[in-house]
Scaffold this motif. Structure first.
Motif, short mmCIF file in Angstrom:
data_model
loop_
_atom_site.label_atom_id
_atom_site.label_comp_id
_atom_site.label_asym_id
_atom_site.label_seq_id
_atom_site.Cartn_x
_atom_site.Cartn_y
_atom_site.Cartn_z
N GLU A 225 10.43 56.27 22.20
CA GLU A 225 9.24 55.33 22.13
C GLU A 225 9.46 54.05 22.76
O GLU A 225 8.97 53.34 23.31
N ASP A 226 10.52 53.35 22.31
CA ASP A 226 10.96 51.71 22.57
C ASP A 226 11.14 52.31 24.32
O ASP A 226 10.80 51.42 25.40
N LEU B 160 5.57 38.88 23.14
CA LEU B 160 5.28 38.23 24.55
C LEU B 160 6.48 39.31 25.72
O LEU B 160 5.97 39.30 26.28
N LEU B 161 7.02 39.35 24.94
CA LEU B 161 8.27 39.79 25.93
C LEU B 161 7.58 41.99 25.79
O LEU B 161 8.35 42.01 27.40
N ARG B 162 7.15 41.74 25.10
CA ARG B 162 6.50 43.03 25.24
C ARG B 162 5.64 43.19 26.22
O ARG B 162 5.09 44.64 26.99
N LEU B 163 4.54 42.46 26.68
CA LEU B 163 3.61 42.14 27.53
C LEU B 163 3.71 41.72 28.79
O LEU B 163 5.18 41.26 29.25
N PRO B 164 3.53 42.49 30.40
CA PRO B 164 3.76 41.66 31.56
C PRO B 164 3.67 40.28 31.21
O PRO B 164 3.27 39.78 30.20
N HIS C 205 12.04 36.26 31.56
CA HIS C 205 10.01 37.08 31.16
C HIS C 205 9.57 35.62 31.75
O HIS C 205 8.43 36.54 33.16
N PHE C 206 10.00 34.54 31.50
CA PHE C 206 9.15 33.27 32.55
C PHE C 206 9.06 33.34 33.73
O PHE C 206 8.23 33.66 34.66
N PHE C 207 10.82 33.03 34.27
CA PHE C 207 10.68 33.11 35.78
C PHE C 207 10.33 34.82 36.67
O PHE C 207 9.93 34.65 37.43
N ARG C 208 10.71 35.37 35.79
CA ARG C 208 9.75 37.08 36.43
C ARG C 208 7.97 36.58 37.01
O ARG C 208 8.06 37.08 37.55
N GLY C 209 7.84 36.12 35.38
CA GLY C 209 6.73 36.97 35.98
C GLY C 209 5.88 35.03 36.79
O GLY C 209 5.01 35.20 37.86
N LEU C 210 6.79 33.95 36.76
CA LEU C 210 6.32 33.24 37.40
C LEU C 210 6.23 32.92 39.84
O LEU C 210 5.29 33.52 40.20
N LEU C 211 7.57 34.11 39.88
CA LEU C 211 7.67 34.47 41.11
C LEU C 211 6.52 35.83 41.07
O LEU C 211 6.27 35.53 42.41
N LEU D 205 9.70 51.03 29.65
CA LEU D 205 9.28 51.40 31.50
C LEU D 205 7.75 51.72 31.79
O LEU D 205 7.42 51.17 33.26
N GLN D 206 6.91 51.68 30.82
CA GLN D 206 5.47 51.38 31.29
C GLN D 206 5.66 49.45 31.80
O GLN D 206 4.76 49.30 32.51
N GLU D 207 6.00 48.96 30.74
CA GLU D 207 6.06 47.32 31.15
C GLU D 207 6.38 47.34 32.30
O GLU D 207 5.95 46.20 33.06
N MET D 208 7.78 47.74 33.16
CA MET D 208 8.23 48.23 34.80
C MET D 208 7.59 48.15 35.46
O MET D 208 6.61 47.79 36.69
N VAL D 209 6.57 49.80 35.16
CA VAL D 209 6.05 50.62 36.31
C VAL D 209 3.81 48.97 35.81
O VAL D 209 3.86 49.31 37.27
N ALA D 210 4.00 48.51 35.25
CA ALA D 210 2.10 47.56 35.00
C ALA D 210 3.03 46.86 35.80
O ALA D 210 2.29 45.97 36.03
N ASP D 211 4.61 45.58 35.45
CA ASP D 211 4.04 44.60 37.02
C ASP D 211 4.04 44.96 38.14
O ASP D 211 4.28 44.70 38.69
N LEU D 212 4.63 46.15 38.50
CA LEU D 212 5.02 46.70 39.45
C LEU D 212 3.71 46.61 40.29
O LEU D 212 3.44 45.99 41.53
#
Length: 1411
Positions: free
Chosen positions: A972-973, A1039-1043, A1090-1096, A978-985
């Protein structure tokens, strides 16, 4: 020439019978003839021709000389032992003489000197040779040639030497000319190889001469001759010249002049050598024969070091392509039908090693795409040698993973062409290529059965387009039948092409033909096994043996699924003859049934309930099992003496093992160990009841049931004695010597476990490691790990192990078996697996430290090394940080054998060990993403050794590492991640969000966080801090679990670059996470990344991504500088992620602000390197932070020397570095698992302070920071509040480092010192100094300051001695300090007030006695 007779008319006999000289004769002719230029030129040409045809130039020179003089001979000039010649006949003298003689003869001096040098070269070459076909000079010949070449260079320099004439003269002595002489002439610039070859009139002859000499040269190189280095240099130069000139690109195709000879000769020679090698391999060259050595040496020229400088040109690539064509097309003797019959003998393993080595060298220069394309082109245009074509296909799929797809695509094109126009050639090629590739196993190419089913087993097959295609297919298959291997016929019968019902007769005719052929070959289709491998072209297994294997595999499948395997159900219906005649008898073998039904019993009962066992057969089986149970009971009445008879050999075995153990610690007994092991082997055989014939019987494969391993009682006892003894012996031997100096006892002992006892040993190891691993003690783990290494050392002599359907059909080698026995499911099994892997790898690295890396590959399976990487990377955060050269650790086996072995320290030491890091560069031990995912899915989350937060953090690191994706889902984890990665994409690519649009309001989560935090009690007590920290850790996990867009929004607007979400996150960092989720001026890696990924992600959606990133990060310098310092700390692992994310969308360089972070880290790295450091980039505080983090990772003994470079840095940088160093000192005390030792942190602070004092830079402002000044606003947002409160502790920790006149020189020093002292006392009274007290077992090395009480005492004494020495102006603001804190220390307060009111002292500037 003096003896050459000429007719009297030409001799000029005069009166008196005196014979005139040739010079007089010529002079007489000149007198009688008028001067005619044309006749003079003809005369010169005649003289030149005469000279060229003359063989003895020395005699000629003697004849043309006038009066008798000292004899001139060039051979004496090249005689190295003749000092007289060097003294009297220098090069200039010889040159002058040659000019005189040429003048007398009327011929060019160059022609004369060329002939003379060529004659001397011939004399050098004809000296006595060491071999019958020499190509190399002797030492004496080489000395003479060197002198001769020096003279020739002199002649060349003075234009007294004709190259053309010299070349022509050399070819006259071709039979005696040595190849080394030609090489020296080329290398030293006398005459190039190209000039020499161009001058030869017969290209075929010169090619044959070069070929013959190159063969001799190769043979002498491989024979390790005395001058092998010269020979290799010669071969390299010749090959480079041939490749460069023979395969240069023709720049002018319109030339009408005669082509040059050199390229033709070069190609001819290279082709001759290759054909010679291929013919030798085809004829079956004998190992280490002269021909074998020649071929081996010549194939070595295809390596990069032989081609040297020409490797950078296009010529080698054209040469390699030409070579590949020659390999594929030379001597095309075999037909396609021959290839169908014989191709199983042409697999990679069976191809001659020299040919496979040549293939691999060709593969270095040519890409897989080029190789497949070239192979396709050759097959389409030329007749080929099928054996070499198919062996090349095998080499391709073995050496290149991508070749599987390339060959598959090519075969698909061939099949489409074949059925489109009924091209038989394309069909034959496709089938041969597929079958050849499938011979290399499923890891290299899909099986032939799978390919045949995929190609013809459905309506989408190639044959489904028309009746014409069907007829073409079955005609082709029918034509193959006389040449087919039984395996392929079985594939065609069991997996027939799908045919429409109206054309069914085509299929039935073919199957009848194939079955007839199988009958002729005495192979029955009905006797095929259920799990038999139909892909290989190997021999057919006997039905009985195959049935036993089918039963074991069927039981294993039943154990895993709980259901009857589909294969067995199908066989009971469609293959009933084999099922009834072979499978059931093998399954229903009578035995003593266990009290607790095992898998075999359950499987039989399931088949009986499904009516798959005839009742009569089942009844017979039950009766036979009952009879087997009665026999032991009947015999038990009279066998009371049997146990005692068995106990005696076991006792003797035990005594022999004890005697061996006593020899382990006695060096004087090392020579008797082999004899003792022989005694143990004999007594082991007696204890098990084996005779010598049993021990000599070879075991082809060991059947092992991992889930239910069983041993007979006698075997169990004997094997336990052996394993216990091995572990004890290892502990005893390790107590006196490391593994590499323990001698061969372990190998000898291991050999006693091979043979007939090996199945019992492996079964017991399965019980111990797979079922009881976590309960084993450290000595057991170490001993069994060492035994596993030694069993792997002898892997080639051990049989393979069949552990069931999960293993490859070919069985597992013994090292791979241990990988299967170690599981990673629960906390206990994870830790046991880590211990075993650490022990096995450490032992092998120590034991075989002086041997090649190949021995490590044989001892350890790649799976074991991958599991170690997985466990260390997962369990220890230290292993996730990038390694520097400073991190290379030494590896010691000795601590591991101690009872209190620290396995974590041992694992991390192995992780950083240099040899282990080099081992990880091998491709087969890389931990790929697929490997990681497979191992992670094996772990049961509820029994994991990691908490949810720790597991999530390890997932983040695995996500950002250089791993290759591939695997399956189930946890499940992992699904969540993987779902988070897909959501980010999706968020990055969502077209529904307008460019530049962002919601104006913040995220609701931050509001929830704020309200919950406000409800908590505040304060510095432990309970409040722990409660707040737990709450913030939960927020961080959410926060780490969310996009990542939750932290900074999905995009930025030009008019509002800082979104509300950014503001909310900055506020959370500054107010809360800075204090509870950071360490020493940086957030944790997970939230930073996580922050820098979101920033870019957000910036890349704006109109100008680079400008937006720069603006946001520039704002971070004032709004949230902790984000930037965190990025600096984690930059080595953060940079690859950001680069990948940025370059996926933009081709421009990283934004300027990110380059500043990059530059800061680079500056820190350069500063700590031995070379001169580059200037620090702006802003200074970022460079200082980067330098501080880099200093923390440097070894303690190196840091003081490196910090001397600070004298050249800017003042601002030093001040900031001092502050970060103070924070590091506090972190080393506040964090129990800090990577920095307090003594090292104190040394760093002292070094920086010393530099500040030396340059008289004020640093006191760092201890008086407030939000109102610029420095305070920046630094107070980087450091946690607890650190700034404890600044008084750092101030007085540096007491011994203060400069003597600092207090007097700076007016503010007394004010700061008093303020720090009063605050230190307040901290002590409040109990806050306990956080920096040394914990139990850890010394606080602060110049004798063992605890805060001692520190306060020294600080008080310092102030009392300092106060009388300070000038009056230093007391201007003391009253304000004492107003509300004067009662903290009345004595200090009184001293301050009295000194403030007193008059200035006469000795005010006298040096104070501080201590």
């Amino acid at each position: 020439m003096a003896g050459l007779q000429v007719p009297n008319s030409a001799s000029g006999q005069g009166p008196g019978g005196r014979r005139r000289s040739w010079a007089e004769l010529l002079a007489g002719r000149l007198k009688r003839q008028k001067c005619n230029p044309e006749r003079a030129q003809k005369l010169k040409d005649s003289a030149v021709r005469l000279l060229r045809s003359h063989q003895d130039l020395t005699a000629l020179l003697l004849e043309v000389e006038g009066p008798p003089c000292k004899k001139l001979s060039l051979s004496k000039l090249i005689d190295c032992d003749s000092s007289e010649i060097y003294a009297n006949h220098s090069s200039s003298f010889i040159g002058s003489t040659l000019q005189d003689q040429a003048s007398r003869l009327g011929v060019p001096v160059g022609v004369l000197s060329a002939g003379m040098v060529a004659s001397s070269v011939g004399q050098v070459c004809t000296a006595a040779a060491e071999t019958s076909h020499p190509v190399l000079l002797t030492v004496e010949q080489r000395k003479k040639l060197s002198s001769l070449l020096e003279f020739a260079q002199y002649l060349l320099a003075h234009s007294m030497f004709s190259r053309l004439s010299f070349c022509q003269e050399l070819w006259k002595i071709q039979n005696s000319l040595l190849l080394e002489v030609v090489w020296h002439l080329h290398v030293q610039g006398i005459v190039s190889l190209e000039e020499l070859l161009e001058s030869h009139p017969d290209m075929h002859a010169v090619g044959a001469w070069l070929f013959r000499n190159l063969c001799c040269l190769c043979e002498q190189i491989e024979a390790s001759c005395q001058h092998a280095d010269v020979a290799r240099a010669m071969l390299s130069d010749f090959v480079q010249m041939f490749v460069l000139r023979g395969f240069q690109k023709n720049s002018d195709l319109r030339r009408t002049v005669e082509p040059e000879k050199m390229p033709q000769v070069a190609v001819d020679v290279l082709q001759r050598m290759l054909i010679f090698a291929l013919d030798a391999l085809a004829a079956g060259v004998q190992e280490e024969s002269s021909t074998h050595k020649t071929v081996r040496c010549w194939f070595g020229v295809f390596s990069g070091h032989m081609l040297g400088s020409v490797i950078s040109t296009d010529s080698p690539k054209r040469f390699f392509s030409h070579t590949l064509t020659q390999i594929l097309t030379h001597s095309p003797l075999l037909k396609a039908s021959d290839a169908v019959q014989m191709q199983r003998e042409w697999s990679f393993a069976r191809t001659h090693p020299l040919l496979t080595a040549l293939y691999r060298r060709l593969f270095v220069m040519l890409s897989p795409e080029e190789l497949v394309g070239h192979l396709q082109e050759v097959l389409e245009t030329q007749e080929v040698h099928w054996q070499r074509v198919l062996s090349l296909v095998s080499a391709l799929v073995v050496c290149f993973p991508e070749a599987q797809q390339l060959l598959g695509d090519w075969v698909a094109r061939l099949m489409a062409q074949a059925f489109e126009s009924c091209q038989l050639d394309s069909m034959v090629t496709a089938f041969l290529v597929v079958r050849q590739a499938a011979l290399e196993g499923p890891s290299a190419f899909q099986s032939y059965a799978d390919w045949f089913k995929a190609s013809f087993g459905s309506t989408r097959g190639y044959h489904g387009c028309s009746k014409k295609a069907l007829v073409f297919l079955f005609t082709f298959l029918s034509d193959l039948v006389p040449f087919e291997s039984p395996r392929y016929l079985q594939v065609h019968i069991l997996h027939p092409p799908l045919v429409p019902s109206k054309y069914r007769s085509l299929l039935t005719d073919y199957i009848s033909l194939a079955k007839t052929r199988l009958a002729d070959l005495k192979v029955s289709i009905e006797s095929m096994g259920l799990y038999e491998d139909l892909s290989s072209a190997g021999d057919i297994t006997e039905p009985h043996s195959q049935a036993l294997q089918d039963v074991e595999k069927a039981i294993m499948v039943f154990e895993h699924t709980g259901k009857i395997p589909v294969t067995v159900m199908e066989a009971s219906i469609f293959r009933r003859p084999y099922y009834v005649s072979h499978f059931l008898p093998a399954l229903l073998t009578p035995r003593v049934l266990p009290k607790v039904p095992d898998s075999r019993v359950a499987f039989i009962e399931s088949l009986k309930r499904a009516d798959k066992i005839p009742p009569s057969l089942y009844s017979t089986y039950c009766q036979a099992c009952s009879a087997a149970e009665e026999k032991p009971g009947d015999a038990a009445l009279g066998v009371r003496a049997e146990p005692s008879s068995a106990e005696e050999p076991l006792e003797q075995l035990t005594a022999a093992l004890v005697e061996l153990r006593s020899s382990m610690t006695d060096p004087s007994q090392s020579d008797v160990i082999s004899a003792q092991v022989a005694v143990i082997s004999e007594r082991l055989r007696a204890a098990l009841g084996h005779n010598e014939d049993d021990s000599s019987a070879e075991i082809s494969k060991i059947q092992l049931s991992i889930n239910a391993p069983r041993l007979e009682p006698r075997e169990y006892t004997a094997v336990d004695l052996l394993l216990t003894s091995f572990c004890q012996n290892l502990m005893a031997a390790s107590s006196v010597a490391p593994p590499e100096r323990q001698g061969p006892w372990a190998t000898l002992f291991m050999r006693t476990m091979c043979g007939c006892v090996l199945p019992a040993v492996l079964t017991r190891l399965c019980q111990l490691l797979h079922h009881q691993g976590p309960s084993l003690s450290a000595p057991h783990v170490l001993g069994l790990a060492a035994l596993a290494v030694h069993l792997g050392e002898s892997r080639s002599a051990l049989p393979e192990v069949d552990v069931g359907p999960s293993a490859p059909d070919a069985g597992l080698p013994v090292p791979a078996l241990f990988d299967s026995l170690l599981t990673c499911r629960t906390r206990d099994s994870l830790l046991f697996c880590l211990k075993f892997c650490t022990a096995a790898i450490s032992y092998s690295l120590c034991k075989f430290s002086s041997q090649s890396r190949d021995i490590l590959h044989s001892c350890l399976s790649p799976g074991l090394i991958k599991k170690f990487q997985f466990l260390v990377f997962r369990l220890f955060s230290e292993a996730r940080q990038p390694l520097s050269q400073e991190d290379a650790a030494s590896l010691s086996w000795r601590p591991l054998y101690l009872p209190s072995a620290d396995w974590q320290r041992a694992a991390l030491s192995l992780w950083t060990h240099r040899t282990f890091r080099e081992l990880l560069k091998e491709e087969d031990v890389h931990l790929t993403y697929q490997d990681w995912l497979h191992l992670e899915l094996e772990i049961q989350p509820e029994a994991d050794a990691l908490s949810d937060t720790e597991r999530s953090r390890s997932y983040d690191h695995s996500e950002n590492s250089n791993l290759v994706f591939g695997g399956r889902t189930g946890n499940e984890d992992i699904i969540s991640r993987l779902q988070e990665m897909v959501a980010d994409l999706e968020l990055q690519q969502d077209p529904s969000v307008p460019l530049g649009h962002t919601p104006s309001q913040g995220h609701f989560l931050f509001g929830i966080f704020c309200r919950r935090l406000q409800a908590l009690t505040s304060g510095w007590n432990v309970a409040a801090r722990l409660q707040r920290q737990r709450e913030l850790l939960m927020y961080k996990r959410i926060l780490l679990r969310l996009p990542s867009s939750v932290l900074c929004g999905s995009s930025f607007q030009a008019e509002q670059p800082i979104t509300a979400r950014c503001e909310q996150f900055f506020h959370l960092v500054n107010s809360e996470m800075r204090n509870f989720c950071s360490h020493g001026g940086a957030l944790t890696q997970d939230i930073t990344a996580h922050f820098f990924r979101g920033l870019l992600n957000a910036c890349l959606r704006s109109r100008d991504p680079s400008l937006t990133v720069d603006f946001i990060l520039a704002k971070c310098q004032t709004k949230c500088p902790l984000i930037l310092t965190s990025a600096l700390l984690w930059w080595p692992s953060l940079e690859p992620v950001l680069l990948c994310q940025w370059r996926r969308h933009c081709q421009s360089p990283l934004p300027r602000e990110l380059q500043k972070l990059q530059g800061g880290r680079q500056f820190a790295s350069d500063f700590l390197s031995p070379d001169a450091a580059s200037p620090a980039p702006n802003p200074a505080w970022l460079s200082a932070a980067a330098l501080h983090f880099a200093i923390q990772q440097v070894r303690e003994e190196n840091i003081r020397k490196q910090l001397t470079k600070l004298d050249c840095e800017r003042e601002e940088l030093l001040v900031f570095l001092f502050f970060f160093s103070l924070m590091g000192l506090l972190s080393s005390h506040l964090t129990s698992n800090s990577a920095t030792d307090p003594s090292k942190a104190l040394d760093v602070c002292a070094a920086v302070l010393e530099c500040l004092e030396k340059r008289k830079i004020s640093w006191l402002a760092l201890f008086q920071l407030t939000e109102s000044d610029r420095l305070g606003r920046l630094l107070l947002r980087v450091a946690p509040d607890q650190h700034t409160r404890l600044l008084p502790f750092t101030f007085y920790s540096l007491l011994s480092c203060f400069h003597d006149d600092a207090a007097i020189r700076e007016e503010a020093f007394l004010h700061v010192a008093v303020d720090m002292y009063l605050r230190l006392v307040q901290l002590f009274v409040a109990g806050d100094t306990s956080t920096v007290s040394p914990p139990a077992g850890r010394s606080l090395e602060l110049q004798g300051q063992g605890n805060p009480v001692e520190l306060i005492t020294k600080a008080r004494l310092f102030l009392l001695q300092l106060i009388p020495r300070c000038p009056k102006k230093s007391f201007s603001h003391i009253a304000e300090l004492l107003a509300d804190r004067g009662d903290c220390d009345p004595e200090v307060s009184t001293a301050l007030r009295s000194r403030q009111q007193a008059a200035p002292d006469a000795d005010l500037y006298q040096e104070p006695h501080l201590f």
